[in-house]
Design an enzyme around this catalytic site. Sequence first.
Site, PDB file in Angstrom:
ATOM      1  N   ASP A  10       0.830  -1.190   0.000  1.00  0.00           N
ATOM      2  CA  ASP A  10       0.000   0.000   0.000  1.00  0.00           C
ATOM      3  C   ASP A  10       0.879   1.259   0.000  1.00  0.00           C
ATOM      4  O   ASP A  10       1.674   1.465   0.930  1.00  0.00           O
ATOM      5  CB  ASP A  10      -0.865  -0.021   1.271  1.00  0.00           C
ATOM      6  CG  ASP A  10      -2.247   0.549   1.038  1.00  0.00           C
ATOM      7  OD1 ASP A  10      -2.480   1.106  -0.042  1.00  0.00           O
ATOM      8  OD2 ASP A  10      -3.089   0.453   1.954  1.00  0.00           O
ATOM      9  N   ASP A  11       0.736   2.098  -1.032  1.00  0.00           N
ATOM     10  CA  ASP A  11       1.391   3.427  -1.066  1.00  0.00           C
ATOM     11  C   ASP A  11       2.921   3.372  -1.099  1.00  0.00           C
ATOM     12  O   ASP A  11       3.570   4.281  -0.578  1.00  0.00           O
ATOM     13  CB  ASP A  11       0.973   4.268   0.161  1.00  0.00           C
ATOM     14  CG  ASP A  11      -0.497   4.656   0.142  1.00  0.00           C
ATOM     15  OD1 ASP A  11      -1.274   4.003  -0.572  1.00  0.00           O
ATOM     16  OD2 ASP A  11      -0.869   5.604   0.850  1.00  0.00           O
ATOM     17  N   CYS A  49      -6.065   4.235  -3.736  1.00  0.00           N
ATOM     18  CA  CYS A  49      -6.133   2.788  -3.481  1.00  0.00           C
ATOM     19  C   CYS A  49      -7.209   2.017  -4.246  1.00  0.00           C
ATOM     20  O   CYS A  49      -6.890   1.126  -5.025  1.00  0.00           O
ATOM     21  CB  CYS A  49      -6.327   2.531  -1.986  1.00  0.00           C
ATOM     22  SG  CYS A  49      -5.089   3.370  -0.978  1.00  0.00           S
ATOM     23  N   HIS A 103      -9.483  -3.193  -2.174  1.00  0.00           N
ATOM     24  CA  HIS A 103      -9.755  -2.187  -1.158  1.00  0.00           C
ATOM     25  C   HIS A 103     -11.048  -2.610  -0.457  1.00  0.00           C
ATOM     26  O   HIS A 103     -12.034  -2.898  -1.116  1.00  0.00           O
ATOM     27  CB  HIS A 103      -9.912  -0.801  -1.797  1.00  0.00           C
ATOM     28  CG  HIS A 103      -9.904   0.293  -0.783  1.00  0.00           C
ATOM     29  ND1 HIS A 103      -8.734   0.867  -0.323  1.00  0.00           N
ATOM     30  CD2 HIS A 103     -10.905   0.893  -0.114  1.00  0.00           C
ATOM     31  CE1 HIS A 103      -9.034   1.778   0.584  1.00  0.00           C
ATOM     32  NE2 HIS A 103     -10.340   1.810   0.726  1.00  0.00           N
ATOM     33  N   ASP A 299       0.142  -0.364  -5.079  1.00  0.00           N
ATOM     34  CA  ASP A 299      -1.040   0.164  -5.775  1.00  0.00           C
ATOM     35  C   ASP A 299      -0.774   1.530  -6.409  1.00  0.00           C
ATOM     36  O   ASP A 299      -1.409   1.906  -7.378  1.00  0.00           O
ATOM     37  CB  ASP A 299      -2.292   0.180  -4.878  1.00  0.00           C
ATOM     38  CG  ASP A 299      -2.099   0.914  -3.555  1.00  0.00           C
ATOM     39  OD1 ASP A 299      -0.974   1.378  -3.252  1.00  0.00           O
ATOM     40  OD2 ASP A 299      -3.084   1.023  -2.792  1.00  0.00           O
ATOM     41  N   HIS A 300       0.194   2.279  -5.880  1.00  0.00           N
ATOM     42  CA  HIS A 300       0.630   3.570  -6.451  1.00  0.00           C
ATOM     43  C   HIS A 300       1.758   4.082  -5.586  1.00  0.00           C
ATOM     44  O   HIS A 300       2.146   3.420  -4.619  1.00  0.00           O
ATOM     45  CB  HIS A 300      -0.518   4.594  -6.498  1.00  0.00           C
ATOM     46  CG  HIS A 300      -1.325   4.619  -5.242  1.00  0.00           C
ATOM     47  ND1 HIS A 300      -0.821   5.140  -4.058  1.00  0.00           N
ATOM     48  CD2 HIS A 300      -2.545   4.126  -4.948  1.00  0.00           C
ATOM     49  CE1 HIS A 300      -1.725   4.971  -3.103  1.00  0.00           C
ATOM     50  NE2 HIS A 300      -2.765   4.348  -3.611  1.00  0.00           N
TER      51      HIS A 300
END
Length: 516
Positions: A10-11, A49, A103, A299-300
């Site tokens: 995540d992130d 997300c 998510h 995810d990014h």
Amino acid sequence: GMNILLVVVDDLRPVLGCYGDKIVKSPNIDQLASQSVVFSNAYAQQAVCAPSRVSFLTGRRPDTTRLYDFYSYWRVHAGNYSTMPQYFKENGYVTMSVGKVFHPGVSSNYSDDYPYSWSIPPFHPSAEKYENAKTCRGKDGQLHANLVCPVNVTEMPSGTLPDIQSTEEAIRLLRAMKTKNQKFFLAVGYHKPHIPLRYPQEFLKLYPLENITLAPDPWVPKRLPSVAYNPWMDIRQRDDVKALNVSFPYGPLPEDFQRQIRQSYYAAVSYLDVQVGLLLNALDDAGLSNSTIIVFTADHGWSLGEHGEWAKYSNFDVATRVPLMFYVPGMTSSSASQGEKVFPYLDPFSHVSDLVLQGQSKKMVELVSLFSTLAELAGLQVPPACPKTSFSVALCTEGTSIVRYFNSSEEKLQEVDKDGCDDTYRGCNEEPVAFSQYPRPADTPQWNSDKPKLKDIRVMGYSMRTGDYRCTVWVGFNPNNFSANFEDVHAGELYMVESDPYQDYNIYNNTLHSGL
């Protein structure tokens, strides 16, 4: 056939040793990279997300999933699209989800898309519910809901943290699969370094504050269109940031606090690296390293003060670029001999990295290609390319497989593209492009600019990244019929990669952009 282990973080932006970062200690992910093909130019399709995850898990772009926020389920709202895990499940795999893969919430039907996507009910760590609680001890001795939140794990509820629990569960599942003679697809979703930056406090020791610099460009660029700026509301709402009383939307954070955020982000990445190391070591111990394809991605990304911005929610490289690597036994690495470890656990506190980087591809690639790529690597039939409008097509993908970029040096890639090219989207010799997009409620920063609800979206920023430039156009958008009007350009951005690697000098208005 091969098993699949998909690790989604995540992130996580690519602040990792294997991506050339000089500060971050990530020996276990680096070790995986040394046995993998690593993509140094991989991009998410939307830097938030739920839309990003639904996009790469269905192999469709956000304009096709129609999810730009958190509040709709694609099967109801867009089309009954098959997902990547569903496709593997229908092809005889046991599919399992641990941690944050889809998510949670409406966007995955409050069930992580079970039972469509997964053979067994998805696992969520029980400690997840304390993520945003007041568990960070402040200088006043009281507990706060801070952004910067190193903790003593023994003092946490149940004496643990969510990612520790997810690793334990994933290891339990790997041991169980070892004895079953059945192919599996195991997705493990780690929470950190998503905010709050809550991690075991000992990881701070790896990053003395005096070694931590500010972002190379910690100011808001003069020619940044206001529609492009994300005001990082989620950060402003944390107790420690709230106390700083920073003006909305552009007020900079104090420099010492900027350093603390960067320090804690790096510490959270090293904590994540330990979890990945334990997981891969367990894969080894279960004797599965030679029969399991491993994908590691996020995810990014996440801004760490670049452009005076924090968090995700933008079209800049820092928000859209992700780590992406594929370990394919016998293809990206030679098979280990019996009993030899491929992934011995490396302790970030003592391991000195002697990283030799090989197998990096500079090709522009997109997360939306993950579905077709994994299908091809596993020897399954690759889902067909989607027609131009595909709301009624259950199985197709908008991302072409990138297996053709594996196993060839950059020089050879030119020929490979010309011959082995059945790419319906682009002419064979054209350079690949990565597309991202981001919605806004208005042309200037608002309280909901980071995460506008569908009904409030008025502008969509469509961005394309090539080897030479990033170009973004912000155009009028009608949420009632999901239509973007490219005649109605609100603003534009153009950054040249070579002369402006950090994307600080927007030259959109000094070019004749009729051709773009």
